[in-house]
Write a protein that holds these residues in place. Sequence first.
Motif, mmCIF file in Angstrom:
data_model
loop_
_atom_site.group_PDB
_atom_site.id
_atom_site.type_symbol
_atom_site.label_atom_id
_atom_site.label_comp_id
_atom_site.label_asym_id
_atom_site.label_seq_id
_atom_site.Cartn_x
_atom_site.Cartn_y
_atom_site.Cartn_z
ATOM 1 N N CYS A 261 0.856 -1.195 0.000
ATOM 2 C CA CYS A 261 0.000 0.000 0.000
ATOM 3 C C CYS A 261 0.892 1.244 0.000
ATOM 4 O O CYS A 261 1.748 1.390 0.872
ATOM 5 C CB CYS A 261 -0.907 -0.010 1.227
ATOM 6 N N VAL B 179 -0.012 4.161 0.608
ATOM 7 C CA VAL B 179 -0.448 5.123 1.625
ATOM 8 C C VAL B 179 0.168 4.797 2.987
ATOM 9 O O VAL B 179 0.739 5.654 3.644
ATOM 10 C CB VAL B 179 -1.989 5.164 1.733
ATOM 11 N N CYS B 180 0.049 3.524 3.414
ATOM 12 C CA CYS B 180 0.460 3.204 4.793
ATOM 13 C C CYS B 180 1.618 2.219 4.870
ATOM 14 O O CYS B 180 2.172 2.007 5.944
ATOM 15 C CB CYS B 180 -0.724 2.670 5.590
ATOM 16 N N CYS C 92 -7.404 -1.683 1.687
ATOM 17 C CA CYS C 92 -6.289 -1.908 2.606
ATOM 18 C C CYS C 92 -6.832 -2.101 4.022
ATOM 19 O O CYS C 92 -7.570 -1.254 4.521
ATOM 20 C CB CYS C 92 -5.329 -0.709 2.566
ATOM 21 N N CYS D 253 -5.334 1.098 6.308
ATOM 22 C CA CYS D 253 -5.702 2.512 6.128
ATOM 23 C C CYS D 253 -6.957 2.708 5.296
ATOM 24 O O CYS D 253 -7.452 3.830 5.186
ATOM 25 C CB CYS D 253 -4.541 3.290 5.522
HETATM 26 FE FE FE Z 1 -2.866 1.174 3.523
#
Ligand code: FE
Length: 229
Positions: free
Chosen positions: A182, A184-185, A215, A218
């Motif tokens: 991911c 993002v996280c 995910c 997140c």
């Molecule tokens: Fe994530």
Amino acid sequence: MDKAAFFKLSYGLYVVTSKKNGQLNGQIANTAIQVTSDPPTIAVCINKQNLTHEFIRSSRIFAVSIISRSTPMTFIGHFGFKSGRDFNKFENMNYKTGVTGAPIVLDNTIAYIETEVMKELDCGTHTIFVGEVRDCGILKSDEEPMTYAFYHEVKGGKSPKTAPTYQEPVKEKVEKSAKYTCSVCGYTYDPEKGDPDSGVKPGTTFEDLPADWTCPVCGADKSKFETEG
Ligand code: FE
């Protein structure tokens, strides 16, 4: 310096909560320790950028909810990878208000400790808050606490950049179309493990995940995932 040495330190995983002007907030932290037993005192290490830091600074209280090993990734993502500046983390959350006024999370919590801040130590990016215990208790005596090692090794969890223990990831060789991460996280989807919290069986490839799968940490959708190779 071989910073891999830091990974040999052992920790738990906690929700550290506080309040400010009737507003509640909490975040995941792995750094909570008992400092003394007389008077009973614990300390937490909190990033200055986090809203919980602002709340503890203001109200001079914090509570630590000790979460169980069976805590789902979605719960850790809710408190650990999202900011209370964007939404109220306690809406639709099971909690009780402690004697200090700090919220004590009831879901996935096996024990809690709430404190009044006596001292704080400026550590650059973080502050160590030392709190004298005002109340504590066991909520589920038959469950094991989550450890940091279990979170990383078994649950596939990652640390946000604001964690005191964060390190830049070492780029590993990933087999083509095997593991997706991911963006993002930093959570990595491992087809061998699947995503049991979301009902995805081990052995499910990333491509075979349902289109609406998100995910587990997140909440980002599949398009935010990248693979190497
Ligand atoms: Fe994530």
